[in-house]
Design a protein around this motif. Structure first.
Motif, PDB file in Angstrom:
ATOM      1  N   ARG A  83       0.823  -1.226  -0.073  1.00  0.00           N
ATOM      2  CA  ARG A  83      -0.064   0.036  -0.026  1.00  0.00           C
ATOM      3  C   ARG A  83       0.913   1.366   0.091  1.00  0.00           C
ATOM      4  N   ARG A  84       0.039   2.373  -0.165  1.00  0.00           N
ATOM      5  CA  ARG A  84       0.783   3.788  -0.185  1.00  0.00           C
ATOM      6  C   ARG A  84       0.427   4.346   1.183  1.00  0.00           C
ATOM      7  N   LEU A  85       1.217   4.305   2.002  1.00  0.00           N
ATOM      8  CA  LEU A  85       1.267   4.708   3.504  1.00  0.00           C
ATOM      9  C   LEU A  85       1.697   6.236   3.470  1.00  0.00           C
ATOM     10  N   PRO A  86       1.065   7.085   4.313  1.00  0.00           N
ATOM     11  CA  PRO A  86       1.449   8.407   4.270  1.00  0.00           C
ATOM     12  C   PRO A  86       2.460   8.727   5.509  1.00  0.00           C
ATOM     13  N   ILE A  87       3.471   9.701   5.134  1.00  0.00           N
ATOM     14  CA  ILE A  87       4.440  10.010   6.087  1.00  0.00           C
ATOM     15  C   ILE A  87       4.255  11.577   6.098  1.00  0.00           C
ATOM     16  N   VAL A  88       4.411  12.605   7.137  1.00  0.00           N
ATOM     17  CA  VAL A  88       4.567  13.912   7.211  1.00  0.00           C
ATOM     18  C   VAL A  88       6.125  14.115   7.308  1.00  0.00           C
ATOM     19  N   VAL A  89       6.591  14.948   6.499  1.00  0.00           N
ATOM     20  CA  VAL A  89       8.121  15.139   6.431  1.00  0.00           C
ATOM     21  C   VAL A  89       8.365  16.676   6.778  1.00  0.00           C
ATOM     22  N   ASP A  90       7.366  17.600   6.875  1.00  0.00           N
ATOM     23  CA  ASP A  90       7.782  19.079   7.122  1.00  0.00           C
ATOM     24  C   ASP A  90       6.759  19.776   7.856  1.00  0.00           C
ATOM     25  N   ARG A  91       6.833  20.931   8.093  1.00  0.00           N
ATOM     26  CA  ARG A  91       5.952  21.722   8.831  1.00  0.00           C
ATOM     27  C   ARG A  91       4.788  22.209   7.740  1.00  0.00           C
ATOM     28  N   SER A  92       4.713  22.029   6.655  1.00  0.00           N
ATOM     29  CA  SER A  92       3.924  22.745   5.677  1.00  0.00           C
ATOM     30  C   SER A  92       2.474  22.357   6.036  1.00  0.00           C
ATOM     31  N   PRO A  93       1.880  21.271   6.374  1.00  0.00           N
ATOM     32  CA  PRO A  93       2.923  19.664   6.375  1.00  0.00           C
ATOM     33  C   PRO A  93       2.663  19.152   4.861  1.00  0.00           C
ATOM     34  N   ALA A  94       3.744  18.751   4.495  1.00  0.00           N
ATOM     35  CA  ALA A  94       3.982  17.807   3.284  1.00  0.00           C
ATOM     36  C   ALA A  94       3.736  16.242   3.445  1.00  0.00           C
ATOM     37  N   VAL A  95       2.870  15.655   2.936  1.00  0.00           N
ATOM     38  CA  VAL A  95       2.549  14.393   3.078  1.00  0.00           C
ATOM     39  C   VAL A  95       3.196  13.633   1.886  1.00  0.00           C
ATOM     40  N   VAL A  96       4.086  12.690   2.135  1.00  0.00           N
ATOM     41  CA  VAL A  96       4.784  11.734   1.226  1.00  0.00           C
ATOM     42  C   VAL A  96       4.376  10.337   1.229  1.00  0.00           C
ATOM     43  N   PRO A  97       4.084   9.580   0.117  1.00  0.00           N
ATOM     44  CA  PRO A  97       3.512   8.251   0.303  1.00  0.00           C
ATOM     45  C   PRO A  97       4.798   7.394   0.575  1.00  0.00           C
ATOM     46  N   VAL A  98       4.940   6.432   1.128  1.00  0.00           N
ATOM     47  CA  VAL A  98       5.508   5.298   1.462  1.00  0.00           C
ATOM     48  C   VAL A  98       4.965   4.036   0.755  1.00  0.00           C
ATOM     49  N   GLU A  99       5.595   3.327  -0.446  1.00  0.00           N
ATOM     50  CA  GLU A  99       4.843   2.055  -0.762  1.00  0.00           C
ATOM     51  C   GLU A  99       5.657   1.191  -0.048  1.00  0.00           C
ATOM     52  N   LEU A 100       4.760   0.442   0.734  1.00  0.00           N
ATOM     53  CA  LEU A 100       5.462  -0.511   1.503  1.00  0.00           C
ATOM     54  C   LEU A 100       4.475  -1.834   2.051  1.00  0.00           C
ATOM     55  N   ASP A 101       4.851  -2.989   2.024  1.00  0.00           N
ATOM     56  CA  ASP A 101       3.899  -4.217   2.229  1.00  0.00           C
ATOM     57  C   ASP A 101       4.729  -4.366   3.715  1.00  0.00           C
ATOM     58  N   PRO A 102       3.875  -4.377   4.897  1.00  0.00           N
ATOM     59  CA  PRO A 102       4.468  -4.528   6.388  1.00  0.00           C
ATOM     60  C   PRO A 102       5.119  -5.739   6.301  1.00  0.00           C
ATOM     61  N   ALA A 103       4.839  -6.759   5.594  1.00  0.00           N
ATOM     62  CA  ALA A 103       5.660  -7.957   5.676  1.00  0.00           C
ATOM     63  C   ALA A 103       7.057  -7.852   5.620  1.00  0.00           C
ATOM     64  N   VAL A 104       7.613  -6.900   4.873  1.00  0.00           N
ATOM     65  CA  VAL A 104       8.947  -6.556   4.697  1.00  0.00           C
ATOM     66  C   VAL A 104       9.750  -6.064   6.059  1.00  0.00           C
ATOM     67  N   LEU A 105       9.155  -5.885   6.764  1.00  0.00           N
ATOM     68  CA  LEU A 105       9.621  -5.236   8.093  1.00  0.00           C
ATOM     69  C   LEU A 105      10.338  -6.211   9.140  1.00  0.00           C
ATOM     70  N   VAL A 106      10.152  -7.453   8.881  1.00  0.00           N
ATOM     71  CA  VAL A 106      10.683  -8.538   9.722  1.00  0.00           C
ATOM     72  C   VAL A 106      11.113  -9.854   8.684  1.00  0.00           C
ATOM     73  N   GLY A 107      11.987 -10.580   9.199  1.00  0.00           N
ATOM     74  CA  GLY A 107      12.137 -11.825   8.490  1.00  0.00           C
ATOM     75  C   GLY A 107      13.190 -11.671   7.412  1.00  0.00           C
ATOM     76  N   PRO A 108      13.452 -12.483   6.568  1.00  0.00           N
ATOM     77  CA  PRO A 108      14.518 -12.421   5.764  1.00  0.00           C
ATOM     78  C   PRO A 108      14.283 -11.130   4.588  1.00  0.00           C
ATOM     79  N   ARG A 109      15.413 -10.504   4.388  1.00  0.00           N
ATOM     80  CA  ARG A 109      15.282  -9.550   3.361  1.00  0.00           C
ATOM     81  C   ARG A 109      14.774  -9.524   2.216  1.00  0.00           C
ATOM     82  N   ARG A 110      13.801  -8.879   1.544  1.00  0.00           N
ATOM     83  CA  ARG A 110      13.051  -9.274   0.366  1.00  0.00           C
ATOM     84  C   ARG A 110      13.470  -7.971  -0.793  1.00  0.00           C
TER      85      ARG A 110
END
Length: 206
Positions: A179-206
Motif C-alpha cells: 500500500r501507499r502509506l503516508p508520512i509527514v516530512v515537514d511543517r507545511s505539512p507535506a505528506v509523502v507516500p511510502v510504498e510498503l508491504d508491512p511483511a518486509v519489516l521482519v524476516g529475511p530481506r526481500r
C-alpha cells in the motif's frame, strides 16, 4: 508499565515532578526511560525483531526525505506539559545538534512506535493521545503481534494522520498487501507516500 522506582529501588532517583529534562539528569544505568504524563517509565529492552522493524523503516524513509529532514532513532521529544516520550523513530526538520535535550514537538512531523508487549497500552493509548495533543500530525504504530482489534496478518501498521479537514484519520495496513502509506516530512505539512508491504519489516530481506 514499570516505574523507575520499581526497577531500581536501591538507586537514588530524581524526585517528581518528572519532565523531559529528567531524562538527561539520570545516572547511566544501561536502561532507557521516558516521561509520560509526569511518570518516569522504564522502557523494556527491544528485541532484535523490534529493532529490525524500526531499522528497515528508517532505511525506506531516508530515501524519501529532502536534505532538510532526517529520520532519527530513539530521540526524546519535548512535548507541551513536560512529557518526554522516546519513539523508536521520528522524522524531523530540526538540527539535532541544536536540541541536545530533546527535539521540540513543533519540529517533529512523524513518529513511529514499534509495540512491545510489556508497554503496549502506552503505545496504543497514552502516546497516541500525547502526540495528538502536541499536534504531531502523523503517528505510525507497528504491531508485530495480533491485538484485540486485529486478528489478521502481522506485522501490521496503524497510521494516524491529521487530515486537511482538521480531523484524525486512522487506517490499519496488514502484512500481505503493498500500500501507499503516508508520512509527514515537514511543517507545511507535506505528506509523502511510502510504498510498503508491512511483511518486509521482519524476516529475511526481500
Amino acid at each position: 508499565m514499570t516505574t523507575a522506582a520499581e526497577a531500581g529501588a536501591e538507586m537514588s532517583w530524581p524526585r517528581p515532578p518528572f519532565t523531559v529534562d529528567t531524562l538527561f539528569e539520570l545516572p547511566d544505568t544501561g536502561l532507557r526511560y521516558e516521561v509520560l504524563d509526569g511518570a518516569l517509565v522504564v522502557v523494556p529492552p527491544p528485541t532484535p525483531e523490534h529493532n529490525l522493524a524500526a531499522d528497515r523503516l528508517r532505511e525506506r524513509f531516508i530515501r524519501l526525505l529532502s536534505p532538510a529532514a532526517e529520520a532519527i532513532t530513539t530521540a526524546a521529544v519535548r512535548l507541551p506539559g513536560g512529557s518526554g516520550p522516546v519513539p523508536d523513530l521520528l522524522i524531523t526538520t530540526a538540527d539535532a545538534s541544536d536540541h541536545p535535550r530533546g527535539i521540540p514537538a513543533e519540529f517533529v512531523h512523524t513518529v513511529v512506535e514499534v509495540v512491545s508487549p510489556s508497554n503496549a497500552s502506552d503505545d496504543r493509548v497514552k502516546k497516541a493521545a500525547l502526540y495528538a495533543a502536541a499536534g504531531i500530525p502523523c503517528y505510525w504504530r507497528v504491531e508485530l503481534r495480533s491485538w484485540r482489534e486485529h486478528f489478521g496478518p502481522v506485522p501490521a501498521i496503524v497510521v494516524r494522520l491529521l487530515g486537511d479537514d482538521g480531523e484524525w484519520h486512522t487506517t490499519v495496513h496488514a502484512a500481505g498487501e503493498t500500500r501507499r502509506l503516508p508520512i509527514v516530512v515537514d511543517r507545511s505539512p507535506a505528506v509523502v507516500p511510502v510504498e510498503l508491504d508491512p511483511a518486509v519489516l521482519v524476516g529475511p530481506r526481500r
